[in-house]
Design a protein around this motif. Structure first.
Motif, PDB file in Angstrom:
ATOM      1  N   GLU A  55       0.780  -1.320  -0.042  1.00  0.00           N
ATOM      2  CA  GLU A  55       0.002   0.144   0.038  1.00  0.00           C
ATOM      3  C   GLU A  55       0.860   1.220  -0.045  1.00  0.00           C
ATOM      4  OE1 GLU A  55      -3.976  -1.066   2.445  1.00  0.00           O
ATOM      5  OE2 GLU A  55      -2.230  -0.888   3.696  1.00  0.00           O
ATOM      6  N   GLN A  56       2.097   0.989   0.721  1.00  0.00           N
ATOM      7  CA  GLN A  56       2.952   2.335   0.785  1.00  0.00           C
ATOM      8  C   GLN A  56       3.416   2.760  -0.591  1.00  0.00           C
ATOM      9  OE1 GLN A  56       5.550   0.888   3.636  1.00  0.00           O
ATOM     10  NE2 GLN A  56       4.443   1.990   5.528  1.00  0.00           N
ATOM     11  N   ALA A  57       3.887   1.690  -1.161  1.00  0.00           N
ATOM     12  CA  ALA A  57       4.583   1.742  -2.442  1.00  0.00           C
ATOM     13  C   ALA A  57       3.464   2.272  -3.549  1.00  0.00           C
ATOM     14  CB  ALA A  57       5.383   0.423  -3.025  1.00  0.00           C
ATOM     15  N   GLN A  58       2.407   1.652  -3.403  1.00  0.00           N
ATOM     16  CA  GLN A  58       1.222   2.001  -4.468  1.00  0.00           C
ATOM     17  C   GLN A  58       1.062   3.426  -4.224  1.00  0.00           C
ATOM     18  OE1 GLN A  58      -0.055  -0.276  -6.827  1.00  0.00           O
ATOM     19  NE2 GLN A  58      -0.542   1.694  -7.602  1.00  0.00           N
ATOM     20  N   HIS A  59       0.681   4.094  -3.046  1.00  0.00           N
ATOM     21  CA  HIS A  59       0.587   5.223  -2.694  1.00  0.00           C
ATOM     22  C   HIS A  59       1.403   6.222  -3.295  1.00  0.00           C
ATOM     23  CE1 HIS A  59      -1.374   8.876  -0.789  1.00  0.00           C
ATOM     24  NE2 HIS A  59      -0.082   9.112  -0.298  1.00  0.00           N
ATOM     25  N   LEU A  60       2.775   5.806  -2.906  1.00  0.00           N
ATOM     26  CA  LEU A  60       3.924   6.735  -3.361  1.00  0.00           C
ATOM     27  C   LEU A  60       3.980   6.784  -5.030  1.00  0.00           C
ATOM     28  CD1 LEU A  60       6.398   8.388  -2.397  1.00  0.00           C
ATOM     29  CD2 LEU A  60       7.535   6.128  -2.441  1.00  0.00           C
ATOM     30  N   LEU A  61       3.633   5.775  -5.721  1.00  0.00           N
ATOM     31  CA  LEU A  61       3.739   5.744  -7.164  1.00  0.00           C
ATOM     32  C   LEU A  61       2.589   6.670  -7.823  1.00  0.00           C
ATOM     33  CD1 LEU A  61       4.670   4.181  -9.778  1.00  0.00           C
ATOM     34  CD2 LEU A  61       2.734   2.757  -9.444  1.00  0.00           C
ATOM     35  N   GLU A  62       1.328   6.703  -6.894  1.00  0.00           N
ATOM     36  CA  GLU A  62       0.326   7.246  -7.446  1.00  0.00           C
ATOM     37  C   GLU A  62       0.409   8.666  -7.090  1.00  0.00           C
ATOM     38  OE1 GLU A  62      -3.157   4.925  -5.992  1.00  0.00           O
ATOM     39  OE2 GLU A  62      -2.858   3.390  -7.212  1.00  0.00           O
ATOM     40  N   THR A  63       1.067   9.184  -6.379  1.00  0.00           N
ATOM     41  CA  THR A  63       0.886  10.630  -5.533  1.00  0.00           C
ATOM     42  C   THR A  63       2.307  11.408  -5.782  1.00  0.00           C
ATOM     43  OG1 THR A  63       1.355   9.873  -3.389  1.00  0.00           O
ATOM     44  CG2 THR A  63      -1.123  10.027  -4.092  1.00  0.00           C
ATOM     45  N   SER A  64       3.028  10.627  -6.127  1.00  0.00           N
ATOM     46  CA  SER A  64       4.562  11.522  -6.134  1.00  0.00           C
ATOM     47  C   SER A  64       5.212  11.011  -7.418  1.00  0.00           C
ATOM     48  CB  SER A  64       5.613  11.153  -5.138  1.00  0.00           C
ATOM     49  OG  SER A  64       4.754  11.283  -3.705  1.00  0.00           O
ATOM     50  N   CYS A  65       6.766  11.651  -7.598  1.00  0.00           N
ATOM     51  CA  CYS A  65       7.317  11.168  -8.689  1.00  0.00           C
ATOM     52  C   CYS A  65       8.693  11.472  -8.302  1.00  0.00           C
ATOM     53  CB  CYS A  65       7.238  12.329  -9.927  1.00  0.00           C
ATOM     54  SG  CYS A  65       7.596  13.955  -9.636  1.00  0.00           S
ATOM     55  N   GLU A  66       8.995  11.545  -6.782  1.00  0.00           N
ATOM     56  CA  GLU A  66      10.345  11.594  -6.494  1.00  0.00           C
ATOM     57  C   GLU A  66      10.081  11.057  -5.069  1.00  0.00           C
ATOM     58  OE1 GLU A  66      14.085  14.716  -6.022  1.00  0.00           O
ATOM     59  OE2 GLU A  66      11.927  15.590  -5.999  1.00  0.00           O
ATOM     60  N   PHE A  67      11.325  10.168  -4.381  1.00  0.00           N
ATOM     61  CA  PHE A  67      11.401   9.883  -3.148  1.00  0.00           C
ATOM     62  C   PHE A  67      12.772  10.130  -2.610  1.00  0.00           C
ATOM     63  CE2 PHE A  67      12.318   6.890   0.196  1.00  0.00           C
ATOM     64  CZ  PHE A  67      11.269   7.300   1.022  1.00  0.00           C
ATOM     65  N   ASN A  68      13.094  11.116  -1.568  1.00  0.00           N
ATOM     66  CA  ASN A  68      14.349  11.285  -1.021  1.00  0.00           C
ATOM     67  C   ASN A  68      14.770  10.103  -0.267  1.00  0.00           C
ATOM     68  OD1 ASN A  68      14.709  13.768  -2.241  1.00  0.00           O
ATOM     69  ND2 ASN A  68      13.685  14.800  -0.630  1.00  0.00           N
ATOM     70  N   VAL A  69      15.727   9.368  -0.709  1.00  0.00           N
ATOM     71  CA  VAL A  69      16.181   8.231   0.073  1.00  0.00           C
ATOM     72  C   VAL A  69      17.166   8.535   1.199  1.00  0.00           C
ATOM     73  CG1 VAL A  69      17.427   5.931  -0.318  1.00  0.00           C
ATOM     74  CG2 VAL A  69      16.040   7.028  -2.110  1.00  0.00           C
ATOM     75  N   SER A  70      17.791   9.439   0.869  1.00  0.00           N
ATOM     76  CA  SER A  70      18.840   9.932   1.937  1.00  0.00           C
ATOM     77  C   SER A  70      19.304  11.469   1.750  1.00  0.00           C
ATOM     78  CB  SER A  70      20.137   9.299   2.195  1.00  0.00           C
ATOM     79  OG  SER A  70      20.945   9.236   1.000  1.00  0.00           O
ATOM     80  N   PRO A  71      19.876  12.113   2.400  1.00  0.00           N
ATOM     81  CA  PRO A  71      20.182  13.566   2.051  1.00  0.00           C
ATOM     82  C   PRO A  71      20.948  13.605   0.784  1.00  0.00           C
ATOM     83  CG  PRO A  71      20.825  13.249   4.272  1.00  0.00           C
ATOM     84  CD  PRO A  71      20.139  11.806   3.763  1.00  0.00           C
TER      85      PRO A  71
END
Length: 85
Positions: A55-71
């Motif tokens: 669910e977390q991954a699906q939400h991220l895919l549907e609502t974002s286009c970027e994820f900050n893994v670390s600084p």
């Protein structure tokens, strides 16, 4: 009225620092997002409300286009349509 072809997705182009661009299917991108999320010690607040990694991954895919893994690390993804001519 918008053409329905605008909402068809073939694949995603994935951008990461110091790596060549990759083309992944939606299923492959979901797996990549799940792997990244699983390694995070603390998730962003909007993802904490979901009970499963799927669910977390699906939400991220549907609502974002970027994820900050670390600084200094990030993952960006954009839908693209590949056509052979």
């Amino acid at each position: 009225m918008a053409d329905s072809i605008m909402y068809q997705e073939d694949c995603y182009v994935i951008l990461e620092p110091d790596r060549p661009e990759q083309f992944l299917s939606e299923a492959e991108l979901l797996e990549k997002l799940k792997d990244i999320l699983q390694q995070q010690e603390e998730l962003p607040r909007d993802l904490q409300k979901f009970n499963s990694l799927e669910e977390q991954a699906q939400h991220l895919l549907e609502t974002s286009c970027e994820f900050n893994v670390s600084p200094s690390q990030y993952l960006q993804w954009y839908v693209t349509r590949l056509e052979k001519r």
